[in-house]
Write a protein that holds these residues in place. Sequence first.
Motif, PDB file in Angstrom:
ATOM      1  N   ASP A 147      24.560  14.667  -3.477  1.00 52.16           N
ATOM      2  CA  ASP A 147      25.583  13.676  -3.832  1.00 52.16           C
ATOM      3  C   ASP A 147      26.291  14.057  -5.135  1.00 52.16           C
ATOM      4  OD1 ASP A 147      25.088  12.074  -1.635  1.00 52.16           O
ATOM      5  OD2 ASP A 147      23.750  10.704  -2.704  1.00 52.16           O
ATOM      6  N   THR A 148      25.503  14.399  -6.148  1.00 55.32           N
ATOM      7  CA  THR A 148      26.084  14.715  -7.459  1.00 55.32           C
ATOM      8  C   THR A 148      26.912  15.984  -7.394  1.00 55.32           C
ATOM      9  OG1 THR A 148      24.215  13.631  -8.553  1.00 55.32           O
ATOM     10  CG2 THR A 148      25.537  15.124  -9.887  1.00 55.32           C
ATOM     11  N   LEU A 149      26.428  16.978  -6.652  1.00 51.79           N
ATOM     12  CA  LEU A 149      27.180  18.221  -6.528  1.00 51.79           C
ATOM     13  C   LEU A 149      28.480  17.999  -5.753  1.00 51.79           C
ATOM     14  CD1 LEU A 149      27.331  21.208  -7.155  1.00 51.79           C
ATOM     15  CD2 LEU A 149      25.925  21.670  -5.129  1.00 51.79           C
ATOM     16  N   ALA A 150      28.443  17.161  -4.734  1.00 53.89           N
ATOM     17  CA  ALA A 150      29.657  16.845  -3.978  1.00 53.89           C
ATOM     18  C   ALA A 150      30.693  16.198  -4.884  1.00 53.89           C
ATOM     19  CB  ALA A 150      29.329  15.934  -2.800  1.00 53.89           C
ATOM     20  N   VAL A 194      35.010  16.296  -1.037  1.00 51.69           N
ATOM     21  CA  VAL A 194      33.814  16.969  -0.522  1.00 51.69           C
ATOM     22  C   VAL A 194      32.710  15.937  -0.355  1.00 51.69           C
ATOM     23  CG1 VAL A 194      32.041  18.704  -0.967  1.00 51.69           C
ATOM     24  CG2 VAL A 194      34.401  19.128  -1.681  1.00 51.69           C
ATOM     25  N   GLY A 195      32.154  15.862   0.831  1.00 49.71           N
ATOM     26  CA  GLY A 195      31.036  14.957   1.081  1.00 49.71           C
ATOM     27  C   GLY A 195      29.717  15.690   1.025  1.00 49.71           C
ATOM     28  N   PRO A 196      28.627  15.003   0.696  1.00 51.25           N
ATOM     29  CA  PRO A 196      27.313  15.665   0.606  1.00 51.25           C
ATOM     30  C   PRO A 196      26.841  16.256   1.923  1.00 51.25           C
ATOM     31  CG  PRO A 196      27.091  13.275   0.502  1.00 51.25           C
ATOM     32  CD  PRO A 196      28.548  13.568   0.388  1.00 51.25           C
ATOM     33  N   GLU A 197      27.378  15.762   3.027  1.00 49.54           N
ATOM     34  CA  GLU A 197      26.986  16.307   4.326  1.00 49.54           C
ATOM     35  C   GLU A 197      27.476  17.733   4.518  1.00 49.54           C
ATOM     36  OE1 GLU A 197      31.107  14.748   4.778  1.00 49.54           O
ATOM     37  OE2 GLU A 197      29.256  13.998   3.832  1.00 49.54           O
ATOM     38  N   ARG A 198      28.324  18.225   3.606  1.00 49.10           N
ATOM     39  CA  ARG A 198      28.834  19.595   3.689  1.00 49.10           C
ATOM     40  C   ARG A 198      28.108  20.532   2.737  1.00 49.10           C
ATOM     41  NH1 ARG A 198      35.172  19.723   3.127  1.00 49.10           N
ATOM     42  NH2 ARG A 198      34.691  21.935   3.432  1.00 49.10           N
ATOM     43  N   ILE A 199      27.030  20.068   2.121  1.00 48.84           N
ATOM     44  CA  ILE A 199      26.317  20.865   1.120  1.00 48.84           C
ATOM     45  C   ILE A 199      24.872  21.079   1.539  1.00 48.84           C
ATOM     46  CG2 ILE A 199      25.407  20.823  -1.245  1.00 48.84           C
ATOM     47  CD1 ILE A 199      27.973  19.363  -2.065  1.00 48.84           C
ATOM     48  N   THR A 232      30.087  24.176   3.063  1.00 50.95           N
ATOM     49  CA  THR A 232      30.707  24.619   4.303  1.00 50.95           C
ATOM     50  C   THR A 232      31.016  23.393   5.154  1.00 50.95           C
ATOM     51  OG1 THR A 232      30.431  26.096   6.220  1.00 50.95           O
ATOM     52  CG2 THR A 232      28.471  24.956   5.440  1.00 50.95           C
ATOM     53  N   GLY A 233      31.463  23.617   6.381  1.00 52.93           N
ATOM     54  CA  GLY A 233      31.709  22.507   7.280  1.00 52.93           C
ATOM     55  C   GLY A 233      30.416  21.843   7.716  1.00 52.93           C
ATOM     56  N   ALA A 234      30.487  20.548   7.966  1.00 55.84           N
ATOM     57  CA  ALA A 234      29.282  19.806   8.345  1.00 55.84           C
ATOM     58  C   ALA A 234      28.658  20.352   9.623  1.00 55.84           C
ATOM     59  CB  ALA A 234      29.624  18.318   8.505  1.00 55.84           C
TER      60      ALA A 234
END
Length: 392
Positions: A81-84, A95-100, A255-257
Amino acid sequence: MTHPTPVNPNIAAAFAPPVMEARRWLQGVSFPAERPLINVSQAAPVDPPPEELRRVMADAALNRADAHLYGPVLGNTDLRDTLAQSWSRFYGASVGPERIAITQGCNQAFCATISTIAAAGDEIILPVPWYFNHKMWLDMQGIAAVPLTCGPDMVPRADDAAALISDRTRAIVLISPNNPTGAEYPAETLAAFFDLAKARGIALIVDETYRDFDSRDGAPHDLLGRDGAEDVLIQLYSFSKAFRLTGHRVGAVLTGAARMAELEKFLDTVAISTSQIGQIGAEWGLRNLSDWLAGERAEILSRRAAMQDAMAQTGGWDIVSAGAYFAWVEHPFRIPSNELAQRLVPEAGILMLPGTMFMPEGRGKQHLRVAYANADSAGIRAMAQRLADWQP
């Protein structure tokens, strides 16, 4: 050497880890007190994280039971979350966390990413000089590394890459700021590579391990906000350099989810989860160490300037490019760089890596990589003076 049991031929054929090979050159060599070893061979912080960060990590080790357990395979929720949020602010794109995905360092981020893209017999385009661990992983997987020659400024060109794409090409890999050359790729260069990758249906992998030490202010590109970025663009990142967390192994993939399910398979099989204490430290650092990191960047930029000034006085040693942690230098001798680098250890008290470790066989003989980030200005000047004084 013979082996009592079978050995994977791809592993056996891969070259030895260059940094470890260079360290072996130190065996049996003594360095007098008046001329201690100057080690500019490895691009990793030698100082520990700042004390505040160490206290946070120590507290987690003492008082958080979950710090000693497996965590989510794709990384802790709070860190993602924080990185997003951090990436969204920096790049001006959502950028959502689901992409990290959080990985055990950026090397694992690369290995995991490649494993979701390519199989034995496929091809990946790597600009040369290349980062040796990237080449090693491709070799060990039976994936062909297709060398893309850079221009005289050490910046690759998308038009040159277009000519190398075949029906087996799966991705182009870029590193900016670059390891080993230090070159900072212009935004228009990255945009051209993105457009090429999108048009040809391949991935563009951008390794941004040294992003925090780019000499340019603000985001170095706008790729993350471009149409098709979720499908084309894969960004890699490292907390090792940002917060000196090298021993805790924390990196990331953006990247992409849709790729997350494939990354999760690799990460679960190889490591299950990244170090909890390292992730706790990285998340706290993102929230609290922006000013400290700005100071680190300023210091690295001052060392780059010191490197450029000092090498200008060496007479014949030329900096081809420099940035972040590295300078790519050309030496004035007829000796190949692999021989020269070994001689500099006992004869000049300097350990650096030859260009041959970053190039296809037969190339790189005139160049060396200097990882100057761990040498202060005085050490950089001393190194340059020793190089100026040395003769074959």
